[in-house]
Design an enzyme around this catalytic site. Structure first.
Site, PDB file in Angstrom:
ATOM      1  N   GLU A   1      98.773  64.150 117.456  1.00 47.83           N
ATOM      2  CA  GLU A   1      97.379  65.063 117.770  1.00 47.83           C
ATOM      3  C   GLU A   1      96.517  64.663 116.712  1.00 47.83           C
ATOM      4  O   GLU A   1      95.652  65.988 116.564  1.00 47.83           O
ATOM      5  CB  GLU A   1      97.805  66.354 117.975  1.00 47.83           C
TER       6      GLU A   1
HETATM    7  C1  TNX Z   1     102.413  69.805 120.984  1.00 52.45           C
HETATM    8  S1  TNX Z   1     104.584  67.989 120.288  1.00 52.45           S
HETATM    9  C2  TNX Z   1     102.507  69.574 119.658  1.00 52.45           C
HETATM   10  C3  TNX Z   1     102.496  70.926 118.798  1.00 52.45           C
HETATM   11  C4  TNX Z   1     102.400  72.097 119.620  1.00 52.45           C
HETATM   12  C5  TNX Z   1     103.222  71.803 121.070  1.00 52.45           C
HETATM   13  C6  TNX Z   1     103.381  73.054 121.867  1.00 52.45           C
HETATM   14  C7  TNX Z   1     103.806  67.532 119.268  1.00 52.45           C
HETATM   15  C8  TNX Z   1     104.218  66.676 118.244  1.00 52.45           C
HETATM   16  N1  TNX Z   1     102.683  68.636 118.738  1.00 52.45           N
HETATM   17  O1  TNX Z   1     101.512  70.808 117.876  1.00 52.45           O
HETATM   18  O2  TNX Z   1     103.085  73.112 119.038  1.00 52.45           O
HETATM   19  O3  TNX Z   1     102.617  70.872 121.612  1.00 52.45           O
HETATM   20  O4  TNX Z   1     104.172  72.773 123.084  1.00 52.45           O
END
Ligand code: TNX
Length: 629
Positions: free
Chosen positions: A378
Site C-alpha cells: 500500500e
Molecule cells: C490491508 S494486508 C493492509 C493493512 C490493513 C489491513 C486491514 C496489508 C499488507 N495491508 O494495512 O491493516 O488491510 O485488513
C-alpha cells in the site's frame, strides 16, 4: 457479575497469564507450582498427589473407558490432524503419582521435558520428576528420545503409548515439543487446569507418526495499530505452540505507531511510539522487551519475523524524524485513524537509506531467526521505478544484515533477491505478477485475505473486525488448499501459510483471542496436516472438543455456529464458553440453559461462564455478551 480486566490488571494479575506454562519459562525440576505461581513444598505436593490419586482410583470404578469425561480420548482426536494414527485398543496408559519423565542429555530435549512436566504438574498435582534416560532406577514413564531417523524431519515425531510406557522419539527437539502438544490434547481437558483436579489421567493406546506439510506455519500480530504489552505477546506465542505453529510475524511499525526501540534513532519510540488507533496511549518494546519475546519464542521453537513496513505506512517514523519525509509534503502529524496509503519515506533521499540500514541492522542484530520483513504494501504514492528501485535497494540492505527478505506480494515486480519470500495477501488466486516472481525464484507464504485474515468478521454481527475481504467463518478459513490456491504457483514454491491479525479494531488480549479462536487451529491444520487428512466434517468434531480446553485455560473464543460445541461438559471441568468482551451493542435477552451436551440451537442464547471476568450470554450465532460490570 464481573468486570473486564483492564490492561493494567492484565499486567499485574498472574491469573491472566497462560494458565499452563506460566509466562517466563518452566518451574525448576522437582518443584511443583500452584496455580498462583507459588512453589509448593514437597510435603504439600505429596499430600496433593495422594489426594488426587485417591480420587482418581475412586473414579476408576467402573472402568475408565466407560466413564464419560474420564475415558481416554481417541488417539486421532488431535488438531492439527496427525499424518498417521494407529490406535491399539486396550493399550491405554495411565499417568500416576510415580510417573517420571525421562530424557537424554541434549539440553534442548531436556528443556522440552521440563516444559512437559510444567504442563502436567498443575492439574495432576503429580511431581513428575525429569530424570536421565540412562537412569536405571526409573523404568517406564514418559521417555523423550532424539534419534538419527531422518524420516521424521526437523519437526516430526513418533509417539508410542502402551500400558507400561509412553515413548516419544524425534529427530530434533522441535519434534519432541510437538509430540508434547499432541500428548496434551490426548489427556482430558482438565489437564489445562492451573490447580489440581482429580484424574484419572489416561492416554489412549497406540502410535502416531507425524510431521508437518509446510515448514512455515505462522500468525501475524499487528502491534502498531494497537499496542500490546509483552505478556500478551507471550500468551499469543503459547497459543501458536499449542497448534504446532512455528512463526510469529510482528507488524512492528505503521502510521499510528513505531513499536521497537532503535538506539541510533531514539525518537522512533519516544515520539513515534506514543499513540495508537483511537485515543489509547500506545507504547513500544525496549530492546530488552523484544529480546524477551524472541527468547520466549525460541524456547518454544517459534521464530519471530519482525516487520518494518516500508516505504509506506511510515507516518509515525516521519512524526519522529520529519527530515525523512519528501520535500513539499505537509509536515507530518500524529495519526490515530485507520486510513492507509498516505505516508512514505523519500525514496530519492540518501538519508532514507542510512535510516533504513540503521534500523534493519539493529533489528537483525536482536533477531535470532533468519527473516526480516520489509512490508512494501500500500505504498500508493511511490510508484513504478521509484518503488521497485526502492525495494531492490532495501533488499540489498537486508542481505547485508545476513537475513533473508520477506515482503508483502506488492514487492513482486522488483528484481529477485537470493531466497526472497513474498507474503501473498490477495483475494483472487490469479496473480500473474506473483507467479512471475516465483518463476524468478521467489517462494510464497500464503495469507489470502478473503480466507485467513483474522481481522475479518466471522459474521455480519461480529462485534469487532473488518469485512473488506468478506466474512470468514471457521469453515471458510479451513476449506481451501494453500498448496494449489495460486494460479501458476506450484506447491513446491509455497513455504507455508500465515494468518495475519490486523488490530485497527482489536484492543485487548481477549479480543485478540476472540479473533484467533477457533480460526487459528483451522489455519494450523492447513499448515501442518497432509492434504489426505483434510476433512471439514472431521475437523469440526475434533475442534469442538477443544472448547473445554480453552475455557479451562481461560482462553476467549468465538463459539462459531458451524461447530458442534459441547455446551455442558463433564464434572471437574469448566463449561464451554466464550468471549468476555463486546465493545458495542446491546445484550440480547438470555434464554433458559440448554440441556447438557446439545449444541446451541440457532436463534437462541444461553448462559455461559467463562474465565475470570468472562461470564456472559452466548447466542447460536456466536455473539457473546458479557455480564455488565
Ligand atoms: C490491508 S494486508 C493492509 C493493512 C490493513 C489491513 C486491514 C496489508 C499488507 N495491508 O494495512 O491493516 O488491510 O485488513
Amino acid at each position: 457479575m464481573s468486570t473486564l480486566p483492564t490492561p493494567a490488571d492484565r499486567d499485574a494479575t498472574p491469573t491472566r497469564e497462560p494458565a499452563v506454562t506460566g509466562v517466563d519459562g518452566v518451574p525448576p525440576r522437582e518443584t511443583a507450582v500452584a496455580g498462583d505461581g507459588v512453589p509448593l513444598r514437597e510435603t504439600a505436593v505429596a499430600d496433593l498427589v495422594r489426594a488426587a490419586d485417591r480420587a482418581a482410583t475412586e473414579l476408576l470404578v467402573p472402568p475408565a473407558a466407560t466413564l464419560g469425561h474420564a475415558a481416554a480420548a481417541r488417539l486421532g482426536d488431535v488438531v492439527p490432524a496427525p499424518e498417521q494414527v494407529h490406535p491399539v485398543p486396550g493399550a491405554d496408559h495411565r499417568l500416576g503419582p510415580d510417573t517420571v519423565i525421562r530424557v537424554g542429555a541434549d539440553p534442548a530435549a531436556r528443556a522440552v521435558a521440563d516444559q512437559l512436566a510444567a504442563l502436567l504438574r498443575p492439574a495432576t498435582g503429580y511431581p513428575l520428576p525429569v530424570t536421565d534416560l540412562a537412569d536405571p532406577e526409573s523404568g517406564g514413564g514418559i521417555t523423550l528420545t532424539l534419534t538419527d531417523d531422518e524420516a521424521l524431519g526437523p519437526e516430526g515425531y513418533r509417539l508410542d503409548v502402551d500400558r507400561d510406557a509412553v515413548r516419544v522419539t524425534a529427530g530434533a527437539p522441535a519434534g519432541l515439543l510437538y509430540a508434547v502438544q499432541t500428548l496434551r490434547q490426548l489427556l482430558p481437558a482438565a489437564v489445562e487446569s492451573a490447580t489440581p483436579v482429580p484424574g484419572p489421567w489416561i492416554l489412549p493406546g497406540g502410535s502416531i507418526v507425524d510431521r508437518p506439510r509446510f515448514p512455515y506455519r505462522g500468525a501475524m500480530l499487528d502491534v502498531a495499530r494497537h499496542f500490546f504489552p509483552v505478556a500478551d505477546v507471550l500468551r499469543v506465542i503459547d497459543h501458536l505452540v499449542r497448534y504446532k505453529l512455528n512463526h510469529l510475524h510482528l507488524h512492528l511499525t505503521d502510521d499510528q505507531g513505531w513499536r521497537i526501540a532503535v538506539d541510533a534513532w531514539p525518537r522512533l519510540t519516544t515520539v513515534g511510539g506514543m499513540g495508537e488507533v483511537g485515543d489509547g496511549p500506545g507504547g513500544s518494546y525496549s530492546t530488552a522487551d523484544y529480546q524477551r519475546i524472541v527468547r520466549y519464542a525460541a524456547d518454544r521453537h517459534v521464530t519471530v519475523v519482525p516487520e518494518i513496513d516500508l516505504p509506506g505506512h511510515t507516518n509515525a517514523a516521519l512524526v519522529a524524524y520529519p527530515e525523512l519525509a519528501p520535500e513539499g509534503v505537509d509536515p507530518p502529524t500524529p495519526y490515530t485513524g485507520t486510513e492507509v496509503g498516505f505516508s512514505y519515506v523519500d525514496p530519492a533521499s540518501e538519508r532514507t537509506y542510512d535510516f533504513i540500514a540503521d534500523v534493519l541492522g539493529e533489528v537483525a542484530a536482536h533477531t535470532p531467526g533468519p527473516w526480516l520483513h520489509i512490508g512494501g504494501d500500500e505504498a500508493f504514492k511511490v510508484k513504478g521505478e521509484a518503488y521497485t528501485g526502492f525495494v531492490e535497494r532495501v533488499q540489498r540492505l537486508v542481505a547485508a544484515t545476513g537475513k533473508t527478505v520477506v515482503g508483502w506480494h506488492q514487492i513482486a515486480p522488483a528484481a529477485h533477491a537470493e531466497g526472497r519470500v513474498l507474503q501473498w495477501w490477495g483475494t483472487t488466486p490469479d496473480d500473474p505478477t506473483t507467479a512471475e516472481a516465483v518463476r524468478r525464484g521467489a517462494r510464497v507464504i500464503a495469507s489470502p485475505a478473503n480466507l485467513i485474515y483474522l481481522d475479518m468478521k466471522y459474521a455480519p454481527d461480529t462485534p469487532i473486525g473488518h469485512d473488506w475481504a468478506g466474512l470468514i467463518d471457521v469453515r471458510r478459513a479451513y476449506d481451501w488448499d494453500p498448496g494449489s490456491h495460486l494460479t501458476g504457483v506450484p506447491a513446491e514454491a509455497i513455504l507455508g501459510v500465515e494468518a495475519p491479525l490486523w488490530t485497527e479494531s482489536v484492543t485487548s488480549l481477549p479480543e485478540i483471542e476472540f479473533m484467533l479462536f477457533p480460526r487459528l487451529p483451522a489455519v494450523a491444520e492447513l499448515g501442518w496436516s497432509p492434504r489426505s487428512t483434510h476433512d471439514w466434517a472431521g475437523f469440526r468434531e475434533r475442534l469442538a472438543g477443544h472448547a473445554p480446553r480453552w475455557t479451562t485455560a481461560g482462553i476467549t473464543f468465538h463459539a462459531a455456529p458451524e461447530v458442534p460445541w459441547p455446551v455442558a461438559i463433564g464434572p471437574g471441568t469448566a463449561p464451554a464458553a466464550t468471549i468476555p468482551t463486546q465493545p458495542t451493542g446491546q445484550a440480547p435477552p438470555t434464554a433458559p440453559p440448554i440441556p447438557a451436551g446439545d449444541p446451541i440451537p440457532a436463534g437462541t442464547t444461553t448462559r455461559v461462564e467463562g474465565p475470570p471476568g468472562a461470564d456472559g450470554a452466548i447466542s447460536a450465532d456466536g455473539a457473546i455478551t458479557p455480564d455488565e460490570a
